[in-house]
Write an enzyme that holds these catalytic residues in place. Structure first.
Site, PDB file in Angstrom:
ATOM      1  N   ASP A   1       0.865  -1.209  -0.238  1.00 56.69           N
ATOM      2  CA  ASP A   1       0.119   0.137  -0.005  1.00 56.69           C
ATOM      3  C   ASP A   1       0.915   1.191   0.131  1.00 56.69           C
ATOM      4  O   ASP A   1       1.933   1.374   0.611  1.00 56.69           O
ATOM      5  CB  ASP A   1      -1.029   0.000   1.322  1.00 56.69           C
ATOM      6  N   HIS A   2       0.491   2.209  -0.781  1.00 53.50           N
ATOM      7  CA  HIS A   2       1.104   3.720  -0.496  1.00 53.50           C
ATOM      8  C   HIS A   2       2.833   3.414  -0.933  1.00 53.50           C
ATOM      9  O   HIS A   2       3.328   3.951   0.062  1.00 53.50           O
ATOM     10  CB  HIS A   2       0.851   4.321   0.550  1.00 53.50           C
TER      11      HIS A   2
ATOM     12  N   GLU B   1      -3.024   6.409  -7.837  1.00 48.78           N
ATOM     13  CA  GLU B   1      -3.970   7.259  -7.320  1.00 48.78           C
ATOM     14  C   GLU B   1      -3.929   8.442  -7.962  1.00 48.78           C
ATOM     15  O   GLU B   1      -2.933   9.081  -8.437  1.00 48.78           O
ATOM     16  CB  GLU B   1      -3.424   7.709  -5.715  1.00 48.78           C
TER      17      GLU B   1
ATOM     18  N   ASP C   1       2.072   5.024  -5.731  1.00 46.45           N
ATOM     19  CA  ASP C   1       1.550   6.135  -5.268  1.00 46.45           C
ATOM     20  C   ASP C   1       2.479   7.497  -5.738  1.00 46.45           C
ATOM     21  O   ASP C   1       3.332   7.850  -5.221  1.00 46.45           O
ATOM     22  CB  ASP C   1       1.359   6.603  -3.743  1.00 46.45           C
TER      23      ASP C   1
ATOM     24  N   HIS D   1      -9.717   5.329  -0.262  1.00 46.70           N
ATOM     25  CA  HIS D   1      -8.790   5.470   0.979  1.00 46.70           C
ATOM     26  C   HIS D   1      -9.282   6.206   2.119  1.00 46.70           C
ATOM     27  O   HIS D   1     -10.392   7.027   1.720  1.00 46.70           O
ATOM     28  CB  HIS D   1      -7.593   6.052   0.351  1.00 46.70           C
ATOM     29  N   GLY D   2      -8.858   6.141   3.123  1.00 48.63           N
ATOM     30  CA  GLY D   2      -9.357   6.671   4.271  1.00 48.63           C
ATOM     31  C   GLY D   2     -10.708   6.529   4.934  1.00 48.63           C
ATOM     32  O   GLY D   2     -11.557   7.346   5.458  1.00 48.63           O
TER      33      GLY D   2
HETATM   34 ZN   LIG Z   1      -4.288   5.334   1.577  1.00 43.83          ZN
END
Ligand SMILES: [Zn+2]
Length: 325
Positions: free
Chosen positions: A83-84, A135, A105, A205-206
């Site tokens: 992730d990220h 993203e 990202d 996300h978030g």
């Molecule tokens: Zn995220």
């Protein structure tokens, strides 16, 4: 059950309008509990390891290999995802370890630079059978610098996916990373426009800052992969804090670690129900089919009866009481 490919989980979910729960791992207890929660509701699930998590451990390799082993032993399909990652080197390292899915990202870069870097990374990953999420729109809250007012433009998103060849797109629709309150307001009409404009699964996300009913509505509007990190850390830390407050003399980390782990599993099961992932079903699911999801998760977490799917050796230091169900 062998490790699942991300596309095998997200593709059918997108077609069916279901959500896919993607939960961030911190330590191995998180990974164990996330899979236990998913098994309890017989839903596929994603274990994800962020670049920051790899940095916390000093390297990606140990935590990634632990997650791959836990995924391979699960009774439901589990994908392991990076992730990220802003570092191309980390993406290459992940592919080398055996992670079949990454988020590259480059969202902080100017649009043309984001497209160029992501397209290059995606070509490299495609050659190795690795699924790529990217993203567009800089979702708020990362490192505390971005605005929750950021929005991804549907036309730009369509052009971005075509130009980069990514397999999934994280979009900015009102959520923000690391929220401790669950009161984010999502632009559901924008989610619908993005769903119609973009031919790949959309990623939220978030999600920890989004109330349950809005998460469910976001899935109905077209979101597929629902990323949750902070919410699990909240329940984990609250349970550890409660345990230590009640048992101040304890020194064995397995005692309070069990409390934290036991709190995560039912929350994962609950969230998978909220986003419709539990309805996916998994052939040959575990025991306790007649129980409601939270009850099954509680059992799986050790509050009664053996864990479905054989569990993951969580019985050695069973902790009683002083933590939420
Ligand atoms: Zn995220």
């Amino acid at each position: 059950m062998p490790l699942a490919a991300m596309g095998e989980i997200t593709g059918p979910a997108r077609d069916a309008g279901r959500g896919v729960g993607a939960f961030n791992v911190i330590g191995v207890e998180h990974a164990e509990a996330i899979v236990t929660g998913a098994e309890a509701v017989r839903a596929p699930v994603v274990l994800q390891i962020s670049e920051n998590c790899a940095a916390y451990h000093g390297a990606l390799d140990p935590i990634a290999r632990a997650c791959l082993a836990i995924a391979a032993a699960a009774a439901v399909p589990v994908a392991v995802h990076l992730d990220h990652a802003s570092s191309a080197d980390l993406v290459r390292a992940a592919a080398g370890i055996g992670l079949g899915s990454v988020m590259f990202d480059a969202s902080a870069r100017p649009y043309a630079d984001n497209v160029r870097a992501t397209a290059e990374m995606t070509r490299w990953c495609r050659d190795r059978g690795v699924w790529v999420e990217a993203e567009l729109g800089e979702i708020g809250g990362k490192n505390g610098v971005h605005s929750p007012l950021a929005r991804t433009d549907p036309d730009e998103a369509a052009g971005y996916v075509a130009a980069t060849g990514v397999d999934a797109l994280a979009v900015a629709v009102g959520s923000s990373h690391a929220m401790l309150t669950r009161d984010a307001v999502l632009d559901l009409a924008l989610v619908g426009r993005l769903r119609r404009a973009v031919g790949v699964p959309l990623v939220l996300h978030g999600s920890s800052g989004v109330p349950d009913e809005v998460l469910a509505a976001a899935v109905r509007a077209g979101m597929t992969k629902i990323n949750v990190a902070t919410q699990l850390n909240k329940v984990y830390t609250a349970a550890v804090r409660d345990y230590l407050a009640a048992e101040p003399a304890v020194v064995d980390p397995r005692r309070y670690g069990s409390a934290g782990r036991d709190a995560i599993a039912p929350e994962v099961a609950r969230l998978l129900g909220v986003i419709g992932a539990a309805a996916a079903g998994v052939a040959g699911g575990g025991a306790g089919e007649s129980l409601p999801p939270v009850e099954r998760a509680a059992r799986a977490a050790g509050h009664g009866g053996p864990a479905p799917g054989g569990g993951r050796g969580q019985g050695a230091e069973r902790v009683r009481g002083h933590h939420p169900p």
